[in-house]
Write an enzyme that holds these catalytic residues in place. Structure first.
Site, PDB file in Angstrom:
ATOM      1  N   GLU A  60      54.142 -34.952 -97.799  1.00 51.42           N
ATOM      2  CA  GLU A  60      54.700 -36.281 -98.055  1.00 51.42           C
ATOM      3  C   GLU A  60      53.634 -37.314 -98.396  1.00 51.42           C
ATOM      4  OE1 GLU A  60      55.729 -34.275 -95.683  1.00 51.42           O
ATOM      5  OE2 GLU A  60      57.856 -33.975 -96.087  1.00 51.42           O
ATOM      6  N   HIS A 129      65.112 -35.610 -86.918  1.00 49.41           N
ATOM      7  CA  HIS A 129      65.749 -35.634 -88.231  1.00 49.41           C
ATOM      8  C   HIS A 129      67.015 -36.487 -88.197  1.00 49.41           C
ATOM      9  CE1 HIS A 129      63.171 -32.094 -88.451  1.00 49.41           C
ATOM     10  NE2 HIS A 129      63.199 -32.222 -89.764  1.00 49.41           N
TER      11      HIS A 129
END
Lengths: 331, 440
Positions: A60, A129
């Site tokens: 990322e 998440h």
């Protein structure tokens, strides 16, 4: 009008903007050939090819950094960050680089980048998440934050975000990807900083973001049966925030509940409530209430997870207390 | 400081460099050259440690290292001359004065090297001297701990930095000492009369945060005088503070409503806007606070009831309504510059008229505006005398008399002053007696 899913609406927005402007491109994990996250991007690599729909390694910080650099040098990247929770990984690229380049270059550089990511619990994805981290981003000057509450909103806000010359972070609710809503065939954009009064009312204002708009609308329908006339407002973007519309509404109703799925403490709800207190104090007939997610890591247990987020029933209960003049927080 | 005029060589000072934006001093970690050594420009002379890093300081010129005035382990303020690059090894370099040797403090202080308050953090301005671990006169080694310093982050031990004797302590335990100010003096020889001072009476400017006077009672001194003067208590309102929403408070203020009355009536708190309705319907408190508010009551007697003859004539010839005539005559009696609204009450009916200035009775028209005057027509009733007390609007009451009419004006003293009241009643009574005079 035809109805399409939020997922299709985002897909259409991306495809239309990529056809309109060849500097728009997509990058991220699995965006091209491995199935696409939440199936939002299906078909885009077939139309635009792997030059404009780029699969990246699982890094990322790396691919968001690439996007910042591409934006500074003339492209309009749309970065796909598979889960909003991964924002922690790209804080430097986002908050130190993207947010500050325009300022620190004396206006010579712009970063027209869109970071597409998501928020929302109750998907049984557990604590790492399931977070709703829009407050973290909204805290940093230089970043815009859009929170679409339907397929219609998602398409219009995405197109505006891509054309904006500043870094924009769009949080889609990952539970809403299959929700359908009427979306016109013809092109439209939704400007930033213009709140949407979803329902007019005179007794209490429910200010809600993202999927919490549905929660507020359900609560308003339940309150109507009790004779309480609730106004529901979707700010659409929390940066910039349409303060005037919120203040006008609260001056009319004298009561407000702010609902957002981020953690309640130090969150979006706290910021909006504080502004209402500062700027509409003498029009308030009750304390402004915040309703955010419980201040705990999102539990994996479905029974527990469902308790951590605001529900229509909880909104109704609070609204009823405010309208009855009950002492919410004893002095 | 001799230097060779003919060769053009000028000695170069070596000073403590500023290696960080917020750095006030640097610590000499080690010397890489010895006094008298020949050095070339760019040679590393010594190593400096700041809060972030250790750096080498290079020689600014070719020459010989002389005048070394600080040893290893010493903290040296930024800009302070540490040594000199001279053109000969023999030059003693006439080192710069010690940082402590300024001001009145140095007057009677022993000779020696000064130990200053170190900067232990980037944003630190002062250090709190927690306690001394050595006493004045003690012999110390370079790594002996002299005293402890507390900053906003931690407590640190400060070493003597050189071997010698603790010749002077320049601050006491509990005192705040500005960074860079002298705290101790280490002498090479055993001091004859070791000095112990407070930072207050020392050479260093008094530390701004030091709250205690110099003396032995420094540790107990604070807080006692404060206890003798108790903090004033907040004045307690009757029955305590009223809980009410901001909007309810604002509206009460704007509308002159007293929330205390709701509280005294035992209405449940907190008060909201809806509770103001309750407050409005509560009976008004006795107007004891208005002694000057005695209402005005004046009566006039008309020998003849001129109106009874005038109205049928005016209705027939001019098409005027009886109430409009009455309103027009009353309104004109006020003598106002603009239109006035007059209410006529008769037989339980109420009609409101706008009376323009001038004398035209046909211009009188019905309206909904708040009245300036009420005409209460009680002719044809058994009532002969009224004393109803003042109302919000002045009231002219017309009653029958044995012959003619009696007209009573009642109003609050604040509504019409005495002159205006007399004028109104006189004008109206005259018109009632002889209405045609109004038209002339």
């Amino acid at each position: 009008m035809r109805e399409i899913t939020l997922s299709q609406a985002v897909n259409e927005a991306l495809a239309e903007e990529m056809r309109r402007d060849e500097t728009v491109f997509i990058l991220g994990e699995d965006v091209a050939e491995a199935g696409t996250p939440f199936k939002v991007l299906s078909g885009l690599v077939e139309e635009f090819g792997t030059d404009r729909v780029l699969d990246t390694p699982i890094s990322e910080p790396g691919f968001v950094g690439i996007a910042v650099g591409a934006a500074m040098t003339g492209a309009r990247p749309v970065v796909d960050l598979m889960f909003g929770d991964f924002i922690y990984l790209v804080m430097d690229q986002l908050c130190n680089q993207a947010a500050k380049q325009h300022y620190m270059s004396g206006g010579k550089l712009t970063v027209p980048m869109v970071l597409r990511t998501n928020l929302g619990a109750t998907r049984r994805s557990a604590a790492q998440h399931s977070q709703s981290l829009q407050a973290l981003v909204a805290h940093i000057p230089g970043l815009k934050v859009a929170l679409p509450s339907s397929a219609y909103e998602a398409k219009g806000l995405m197109k505006t975000a891509i054309r904006d010359n500043n870094p924009v972070v769009i949080f889609e609710d990952k539970l809403m990807y299959q929700d359908k809503a009427p979306v016109p065939e013809e092109e439209y954009l939704i400007p930033f900083g213009v709140a949407n009064v979803k329902r007019e009312g005179r007794d209490i204002t429910l200010i809600a973001t993202s999927s919490m708009v549905q929660v507020a609308e359900k609560a308003a329908a339940m309150l109507e049966k009790e004779g309480i006339d609730a106004e529901v407002i979707d700010p659409r973007t929390i940066v910039p925030l349409d303060e005037a519309t919120l203040l006008d509404s609260v001056k009319k109703t004298s009561r407000a509940i702010v609902i957002d799925e981020g953690h309640q403490s130090y969150g979006v709800t706290a910021e909006i409530a504080a502004r209402l207190n500062e700027k509409a104090f003498y029009h308030l007939d009750a304390p402004v209430l915040r309703m955010g997610a419980m201040d705990v890591p999102v539990p994996f247990s479905p029974a527990l997870e469902d308790l951590t987020v605001p529900t229509p029933e909880a909104v109704v209960e609070n609204a009823r207390k405010l309208c009855a003049g009950e002492l919410i927080h004893a002095a | 400081m001799p230097h060779d005029e003919t060769s053009g060589f000028r000695p170069h000072d070596v000073t403590m460099p500023q290696l960080g934006m917020a750095q006030d001093a640097g610590k000499i970690v080690s010397w890489l050259k010895s006094p008298g050594d020949a050095v070339s420009r760019g040679d590393a002379l010594f190593e400096v440690e700041t809060d972030k890093a250790v750096m080498e300081v290079e020689s600014p010129a070719d020459g010989f290292l002389t005048g070394v005035s600080y040893g290893e382990g010493e903290d040296v303020p930024v800009g302070q001359v540490i040594a000199r690059i001279s053109d000969s090894a023999e030059d003693d370099g006439a080192p710069a004065p010690e940082p402590a040797a300024t001001g009145k403090a140095s007057d009677a202080l022993p000779e020696g090297h000064t130990v200053t308050m170190p900067q232990l953090g980037m944003a630190q301005d002062t250090g709190l001297l927690v306690n001394w671990l050595k006493a004045p006169g003690d012999e110390v080694a370079a790594d002996d701990i002299l005293f402890e310093v507390e900053t906003d982050k931690s407590t640190m031990e400060v070493e003597a930095g050189r071997k010698g004797f603790l010749a002077a302590t320049l601050a006491e335990a509990g005192e705040e000492v500005p960074v860079g100010d002298p705290v101790a003096i280490i002498s090479d020889a055993r001091p004859e009369a070791p000095v112990a001072r407070s930072a207050k009476d020392g050479g260093a400017p008094p530390a701004p945060a030091a709250p205690v006077p110099a003396g032995k009672d420094t540790t107990e001194a604070p807080a006692k005088p404060a206890a003798a003067a108790p903090a004033p208590k907040a004045p307690s309102a009757r029955g305590g503070r009223i809980l009410a929403s901001p909007k309810a408070r604002r509206l009460a203020l704007e509308q002159g409503l007293d929330l205390n009355r709701l509280a005294e009536a035992g209405h449940p708190q907190p008060f909201h806007v809806a509770d103001l309705e309750v407050l409005r319907t509560m009976p008004s408190p006795a107007p004891a606070s208005a002694p000057s508010e005695t209402p005005r009551r004046l009566t006039a007697t008309c020998a003849v009831d001129g109106l009874s003859a005038f109205v049928p004539w005016a209705a027939e010839t001019q098409g005027l309504a009886p109430d409009a005539i009455l309103a027009g005559l009353a309104g004109a009696s006020l003598g106002a510059d603009g239109s006035v609204t007059v209410v006529v009450e008769r037989l339980g009916l109420t009609r409101s008229f706008s009376v323009p200035p001038g004398r035209s009775l046909s211009a009188v028209a019905e309206t909904d505006d708040a009245p300036a005057l009420i005409v209460r027509d009680l002719r044809g009733t058994p009532i002969s005398t009224v004393a109803l007390g003042s109302e919000q609007t002045p009231v002219l009451t017309v009653t029958d008399a044995a012959a003619g009419l009696v007209i009573t004006l009642e109003c609050a003293a604040s509504a019409l002053d005495a002159t205006a009241a007399i004028r109104l009643l006189t004008e109206f009574a005259g018109r009632m007696e002889q209405p045609l005079r109004h038209l002339l």
